[in-house]
Scaffold this active site. Structure first.
Site, PDB file in Angstrom:
ATOM      1  CG  PHE A   1      -1.907   1.135   1.207  1.00 38.98           C
ATOM      2  CD1 PHE A   1      -3.092   1.004   0.501  1.00 38.98           C
ATOM      3  CD2 PHE A   1      -1.655   2.325   1.865  1.00 38.98           C
ATOM      4  CE1 PHE A   1      -4.020   2.051   0.455  1.00 38.98           C
ATOM      5  CE2 PHE A   1      -2.570   3.382   1.820  1.00 38.98           C
ATOM      6  CZ  PHE A   1      -3.758   3.232   1.118  1.00 38.98           C
TER       7      PHE A   1
ATOM      8  CG  ASP B   1       5.667   3.650   1.680  1.00 43.31           C
ATOM      9  OD1 ASP B   1       5.696   4.256   2.764  1.00 43.31           O
ATOM     10  OD2 ASP B   1       4.626   3.526   1.000  1.00 43.31           O
TER      11      ASP B   1
ATOM     12  CE  LYS C   1      -0.141   5.350   7.755  1.00 47.73           C
ATOM     13  NZ  LYS C   1      -1.557   5.625   7.979  1.00 47.73           N
TER      14      LYS C   1
HETATM   15  C1  LIG Z   1       3.146   2.393   3.831  1.00 47.08           C
HETATM   16  C2  LIG Z   1       2.189   3.479   3.473  1.00 47.08           C
HETATM   17  N1  LIG Z   1       2.474   4.271   2.438  1.00 47.08           N
HETATM   18  C3  LIG Z   1       1.666   5.276   2.083  1.00 47.08           C
HETATM   19  C4  LIG Z   1       0.495   5.515   2.762  1.00 47.08           C
HETATM   20  C5  LIG Z   1      -0.404   6.637   2.323  1.00 47.08           C
HETATM   21  O1  LIG Z   1      -0.311   7.689   3.231  1.00 47.08           O
HETATM   22  P1  LIG Z   1      -1.408   8.857   3.207  1.00 47.08           P
HETATM   23  O2  LIG Z   1      -2.709   8.269   3.624  1.00 47.08           O
HETATM   24  O3  LIG Z   1      -0.858   9.869   4.183  1.00 47.08           O
HETATM   25  O4  LIG Z   1      -1.448   9.396   1.812  1.00 47.08           O
HETATM   26  C6  LIG Z   1       0.156   4.714   3.846  1.00 47.08           C
HETATM   27  C7  LIG Z   1      -1.114   4.938   4.576  1.00 47.08           C
HETATM   28  O5  LIG Z   1      -1.651   4.050   5.208  1.00 47.08           O
HETATM   29  C8  LIG Z   1       1.022   3.671   4.221  1.00 47.08           C
HETATM   30  O6  LIG Z   1       0.748   2.856   5.246  1.00 47.08           O
END
Ligand SMILES: Cc1ncc(COP(=O)(O)O)c(C=O)c1O
Length: 390
Positions: A139, A224, A253
């Site tokens: 994700f 990520d 986050k």
């Molecule tokens: C690993 C990871 N990357 C990206 C995101 C996306 O972040 P945002 O909701 O701040 O766009 C999330 C959100 O859950 C995530 O867990």
């Protein structure tokens, strides 16, 4: 459900786009790991705004810093310099690896920046290679490029046609990355612990082997760390467990302690952005950067990275004691499964009992509490979960 929550539900249905399902509770304030609904009822929060509130709710250092900054300067755009943005970039680089930082407002935007960076890097350094290898179940956000990068068709299928240039392979299978690499490949993009799908840590040796593959094949490694970063796994960054460094790392986050901010860090090899290549009106504004500086200061001052590792062990033991199946995680990022599809029912039962947990699907529960959680709070959470699990 209280009558005012019922009214909010009706108003939400009328005025908010129905993009997600919410639990029937309306929160009005928080304090540490406790959060309160409009009737004053207290809940112990093991979700922390989905791995966001690293210092819990209303942490005095963050409140003080944000209040003072709000009274001085909230926003200027990136047409000008502001000190908090430079201070934050410097702090993040000092904590991670030699790099420069692009600031934005969310995890998806941080990953968009990483994807654009990789494409430009490929145009310059790999004969126009543009494909990014990512993993099934990953994700990376909800923009068009990041739903395509993420390996969950349920998020991308309704939005065809999707951008080109993403190839998905199984997580924790380095050989699959090696076989999927072609002349078109520019980068590998991974979560060091897959979070949203239900907490699946990288297997021992996986990240190291992928790092070596990227080095020997002139590919970028993008990690990520939007969910795993900033102490959550018991190290400042999850890749430090594997003893490797990425070329590009994304954060969001927990960085702002609840104030929206994202960051993309790139080492000198990967950092090919030039003036005009990318931008954000709000990204890295003084308010968000001041919040983030306060968060980093408290994590360091109160040794919360080590504390997260310790509390992670306690949380793990507490879950083990529930007799749960398939317990997995790293630090304060833990998940477990029920044999029967009763995770959503468990989540509701916990809410009724005054405990916030997160059902990621019908079987799995994710726990990502604030890093400041104490042993007593974990004991309390354990007692409540045991009662609800029956
Ligand atoms: C690993 C990871 N990357 C990206 C995101 C996306 O972040 P945002 O909701 O701040 O766009 C999330 C959100 O859950 C995530 O867990």
């Amino acid at each position: 459900m209280s009558s005012s929550t019922r009214t909010i539900l009706e108003l939400a249905e009328q005025y908010l786009m129905q993009t997600g399902r919410r639990l029937p509770v309306t929160f009005v304030r928080g304090n540490g790991c406790r959060i309160y609904d409009e009737s004053g009822r207290e809940y112990l929060d093991l979700v922390a705004g989905i791995a966001v509130n690293l210092l819990g709710h209303a942490h005095p250092d963050v409140v003080r810093a944000v209040s003072a900054q709000a009274g001085a300067l909230i926003h200027t755009s990136n047409l000008y310099f502001t000190q908090p943005q430079i201070d934050l970039a410097r702090r993040l680089v000092e904590l991670s690896f030699p790099s420069r930082v692009f600031f934005c407002n969310s995890g998806a935007e941080a990953n968009e920046a990483a994807i654009k960076l990789a494409r430009k890097w490929g145009a310059r350094n790999r004969d126009g290679a543009f494909e990014i290898i990512t993993t099934t179940g990953s994700f990376h956000g909800r923009t068009l490029a990041t739903i395509t990068a993420g390996g969950q068709p349920k998020y991308s299928d309704p939005f065809q046609p999707l951008p080109d240039g993403f190839v998905h392979v199984a997580f924790n299978d380095a050989a699959a990355i090696e076989s999927a690499t072609t002349d078109k490949t520019v980068a590998v993009m991974l979560e060091p612990v897959m979070g949203e799908i239900g907490i699946i840590p990288a297997a021992p040796g996986y990240l190291k082997r992928v790092r070596e593959w990227c080095d020997s094949h002139n590919l970028l490694l993008i990690l990520d760390e939007v969910q795993t970063g900033l102490g959550r796994t018991g190290k400042w960054f999850a890749h430090q467990h594997a003893g490797i460094t990425p070329d590009v790392m994304t954060l969001a986050k927990g960085l702002g302690g609840g104030v929206p901010i994202g960051a993309c860090l790139a080492n000198p090899r990967a950092d090919v952005f030039e003036p005009g290549d990318h931008g954000s009106t709000f990204g890295g504004n003084p308010l968000a950067c001041t919040a983030a500086l306060a968060v980093l200061h408290v994590i360091e001052r109160d040794s919360l990275v080590g504390h997260a590792a310790e509390m992670g062990e306690l949380l793990r033991d507490a879950i083990k004691d529930l007799g749960a199946k398939d317990l997995r995680g790293l630090g304060l990022m833990q998940a477990f499964e029920f044999e029967a599809p009763k995770a959503k029912q468990f989540q509701l039962g916990c809410l009724e009992a005054g405990l916030i947990v997160n059902a990621v699907d019908d079987h799995s529960i994710r726990l990502v509490p604030p890093l400041i959680i104490t042993g007593q709070e974990i004991d309390r959470a354990h007692a409540l979960m045991a009662k609800v699990a029956g």
